[in-house]
Motif scaffolding. Sequence first.
Motif, PDB file in Angstrom:
ATOM      1  N   VAL A 129       0.852  -1.182   0.000  1.00  7.75           N
ATOM      2  CA  VAL A 129       0.000   0.000   0.000  1.00  7.75           C
ATOM      3  C   VAL A 129       0.887   1.230   0.000  1.00  7.75           C
ATOM      4  O   VAL A 129       1.510   1.561   1.011  1.00  7.75           O
TER       5      VAL A 129
ATOM      6  N   VAL B 199     -15.082  -0.997   0.410  1.00  4.21           N
ATOM      7  CA  VAL B 199     -14.529  -1.794   1.494  1.00  4.21           C
ATOM      8  C   VAL B 199     -15.568  -2.730   2.091  1.00  4.21           C
ATOM      9  O   VAL B 199     -15.282  -3.880   2.407  1.00  4.21           O
ATOM     10  N   MET B 200     -16.790  -2.235   2.232  1.00  3.60           N
ATOM     11  CA  MET B 200     -17.801  -3.058   2.892  1.00  3.60           C
ATOM     12  C   MET B 200     -18.417  -4.074   1.931  1.00  3.60           C
ATOM     13  O   MET B 200     -18.736  -5.182   2.326  1.00  3.60           O
TER      14      MET B 200
ATOM     15  N   GLY C 251     -12.647   6.659   4.114  1.00  7.35           N
ATOM     16  CA  GLY C 251     -13.884   6.984   3.404  1.00  7.35           C
ATOM     17  C   GLY C 251     -14.870   7.722   4.298  1.00  7.35           C
ATOM     18  O   GLY C 251     -15.500   8.698   3.879  1.00  7.35           O
TER      19      GLY C 251
ATOM     20  N   ARG D  52     -15.446  -5.642  -2.355  1.00 10.80           N
ATOM     21  CA  ARG D  52     -14.025  -5.715  -2.081  1.00 10.80           C
ATOM     22  C   ARG D  52     -13.178  -6.025  -3.302  1.00 10.80           C
ATOM     23  O   ARG D  52     -12.017  -5.665  -3.370  1.00 10.80           O
TER      24      ARG D  52
ATOM     25  N   PHE E 138     -15.457   4.841  -1.247  1.00  9.37           N
ATOM     26  CA  PHE E 138     -14.511   4.094  -0.433  1.00  9.37           C
ATOM     27  C   PHE E 138     -15.245   3.139   0.489  1.00  9.37           C
ATOM     28  O   PHE E 138     -14.898   1.972   0.627  1.00  9.37           O
ATOM     29  N   ILE E 139     -16.277   3.665   1.161  1.00  7.57           N
ATOM     30  CA  ILE E 139     -17.018   2.854   2.119  1.00  7.57           C
ATOM     31  C   ILE E 139     -17.638   1.648   1.418  1.00  7.57           C
ATOM     32  O   ILE E 139     -17.529   0.512   1.871  1.00  7.57           O
TER      33      ILE E 139
ATOM     34  N   ILE F 299      -5.772   5.681  -5.252  1.00  6.11           N
ATOM     35  CA  ILE F 299      -5.965   4.379  -4.630  1.00  6.11           C
ATOM     36  C   ILE F 299      -7.437   3.985  -4.729  1.00  6.11           C
ATOM     37  O   ILE F 299      -7.775   2.824  -4.994  1.00  6.11           O
TER      38      ILE F 299
ATOM     39  N   LEU G 129     -13.817  11.309   4.715  1.00  3.62           N
ATOM     40  CA  LEU G 129     -14.138  12.120   3.539  1.00  3.62           C
ATOM     41  C   LEU G 129     -15.627  12.441   3.499  1.00  3.62           C
ATOM     42  O   LEU G 129     -16.025  13.561   3.187  1.00  3.62           O
TER      43      LEU G 129
ATOM     44  N   LEU H 240      -9.057   0.691  -6.357  1.00  2.00           N
ATOM     45  CA  LEU H 240      -9.895  -0.150  -5.519  1.00  2.00           C
ATOM     46  C   LEU H 240     -11.252  -0.373  -6.151  1.00  2.00           C
ATOM     47  O   LEU H 240     -11.781  -1.476  -6.198  1.00  2.00           O
TER      48      LEU H 240
ATOM     49  N   GLY I  98     -15.921   9.581  -0.549  1.00  2.00           N
ATOM     50  CA  GLY I  98     -16.055   8.909   0.735  1.00  2.00           C
ATOM     51  C   GLY I  98     -17.008   7.723   0.648  1.00  2.00           C
ATOM     52  O   GLY I  98     -16.685   6.621   1.088  1.00  2.00           O
ATOM     53  N   VAL I  99     -18.172   7.952   0.076  1.00  6.42           N
ATOM     54  CA  VAL I  99     -19.149   6.861  -0.056  1.00  6.42           C
ATOM     55  C   VAL I  99     -18.572   5.719  -0.888  1.00  6.42           C
ATOM     56  O   VAL I  99     -18.747   4.543  -0.574  1.00  6.42           O
TER      57      VAL I  99
END
Lengths: 330, 293, 234
Positions: free
Chosen positions: A63, A300-301, B107, A304, A296-297, A253, B110, A257, A293-294
């Motif tokens: 990373v 990850v959740m 995340g 993946r 990314f969330i 990143i 942000l 992702l 932000g959303v």
Amino acid sequence: MMSAPQPSPLSQKKSFQLALLAGCLALLAVAPLFLYPVFLMKLLCFGLFASAVNLVLGYGGMVAFGHATFFGGAAYVTAHALKVWNFDAASGLLIGVAFATVTGFLMGIIAIRRQGFYFAMTTLALSQMAYFAFFQAPFTYAEDGIQRVPRPDFLGIVPLSDNLSLYYFVLVVFLLGMGAIWRVIHSPFGASLTAIRENEARALSLGYRTNRYKLTVFVISAALTGLAGSLKVLVFQIATLTDVAWQMSGEVILMTLLGGVGTFLGPMIGAALVLTIQNYLASTAIPVTIFIGVAFILCVMVFRRGIVGEIDGLMRREWSIGSSRKKVEA
Amino acid sequence: MIFGVPLIALASQLVLGLFNGAFYALLSLGLGVIFGLLRVVNFTHGAFYTLGAFAAFLLTSRAGLSFWACLIVAPLIVAVLAAILERGLLRKLYGLDALYGLLLTFGIALLIEGVLQYFYGTAGQPFAVPEALRGTSNLGFMFLPHYRAFAIGISLLLCLLTWLIIEYTSLGAKLRAATENSRLLEVFGVNVPVLLTGTYAFGGALAGFAGVVAAPVFQVSPLMGANLIIVVFAVVIIGGLGSITGAIVSGLMLGVLEAVAKVYWPPSANLVPFVIMAVVLFLRPRGLFGKGE
Amino acid sequence: MHEPLLRIENLQGWYGESHILHGVSLSVPRGQTVAILGRNGVGKTTTLRGIVGLLTRATGSIRINGTELIGMPRHRIAYTGIGYVPEERGIYASLSVQENLDLLPKISDRGISLERIFDLFPNLKERRRASGGTLSGGEQQMLSIARVLRAGPELLILDEPTEGLSPVFVQHIGRVLKALKEDGLTMLLVEQNFHFARHLADHFYLMEEGRVADHFSARELDARLETVSSLIGV
């Protein structure tokens, strides 16, 4: 009873890949008819950027939080070279890549001594140091950035001042860059890298100088990132602090992702998605950070494996259902 | 004069340095405690700090609460939000690679900052220094602003309290045990899941508290946490992940060093945390006070 | 009451990817001591881990006082009356001896008082303030047993309590466990030291390849001594 031999799953997959490639090339060639060339070029630059980061993140398993230094640093250097030293496009790109390569080597040597979280934090720290160094350096003009960078002809022959011809130039460089990435992945070096990523202890015990491999892929990634940054300067004719900020590293990143870490096309798709939505949101009052932000969330959740990863997973199942043989790696 | 700088200037810069250092200490303490137990690099910490400041801003301007009440209520609000995030999202990632926790909290940070930006733009909101703490005192060798002194004092007090709780109470013992081996602790009957939620909420509360204290000095803006969090990471690394003492000492030390740099060579001030961080990572990755890798 | 305190039926257990337990069944009568014997790797420790919820996956039935343990959240298991003394002892290095002793929540009012603990384990009284990491192996084992006793379990589960200890400590622990047994404590232990187990246990279970191969009472042991010795490699 005569029956034609069934094509093996391997050659089926290969011809599928070739068809996909031809289709993509065709699309990219005619794209300027449907979309603004400048936006397309932005896609290509960030697609290359994300793919370069993916080399380290997905294939190297590290990373790295400092790639903005290579991207923005190369951008600054190229901008300065084109504007102040009157370099032509080729040498402008070259000096940008050279800067990124050297910086990549320096950052790599220091960071690769550690793994995982400590590696990530080291790259972040070094990147922050570079950020402040760029901020202080007079030639970057701090918040204003280097503006109105000229677009000289390429090798004196190809005019780049026109957006359309620049697009095809950028496309060619982009394809060369992606080709280089493809070569790295599908080579003995790439195979060793995968082995190291999956089980470093084992690779070490087998005699691999793992740090050498990791450093090499890091430097290659930095160089290609620099190329993306230098290209960006040609397109937008500006180099700013945003390009070297840690938020830029984070955004890239995310692109990787979202599209699928460790897949070849993933970063490109991720970049396209992020930039398209950014573009759309720019005209509204909604800050882009909410979307990022959303994203990314969700990544990850839920997603993946990223978009391409999920599709790839689906397709793998198809291949293995269709044949009794073991699944084939890309 | 000290190395060519008048004592007054140096002394007041040092106070500023301690002031900044107090924030670093408080924030890295929370971050360190969260990392020690949850093994999560909590990027959301900066957003908790920002939320604390905004909560104070809203509580004083809309609800008419006093600054003193905000010091209690705002961190509580942040704690509740943090608890919800931990139970709802973060908990699901515990078995996975630490990277996922980092990315998730990134995340969330942000998202929170983006939402605040949507409502308040990027400009700062004004926040007045509370009446009782205005003014300065003449100490002879320098002028000491009352609010800064208060901020330093109360931050250090909170750090001390946290340290006492962790080292000397049975709750703290459970926390330390869970950091070492939480599965066994569960078998002994300790409700570790609640401990995790509580710890994350507490860390968030510490960050929120720092935000309230920061509000009168730094402008209350959605971006106030973003660049601070990176420096706080540096502090945690320097002090050593999982070391309470390390977080506090490194935080204060770094604030002071930054101030000294600002006096003698201003352009280097921003670099100080990262140069030290890089050196520590290179020579002694577990940090100055860290225990083992 | 003739219902056993602990009854395990057809326990299948996985630790990581490995399927280690292939249907273990045993019961521990109230007030008695049961020992599990067997060579290394047959699944003795895994069985104990299964009872306290430390396995990756477990199916079958484990009942204590009729309460089913499989599927119960791990942090509630202790409250069914179980005290666990793990093989690795699990002493917390960053806590002092006193803190280790005070750590466990009380699960009944049967908990042994601090004075009685210090009577049973005088070494611990001396080392009260020392940090857990500075204790010797024998002291750690005593602490591991002591802190669990303070919580007041009905069933004490011990995994290799004498492993790696000098004869002095082994004797000491033997005396303590005997005293506890006389007080009525039910115990389940895994023990490689056959002689130690022999002096304590009322029943023996012999395990092989993840299941119970044989079981018999202490009285029957003398008659079976030769077969047992060969099976467990004494």
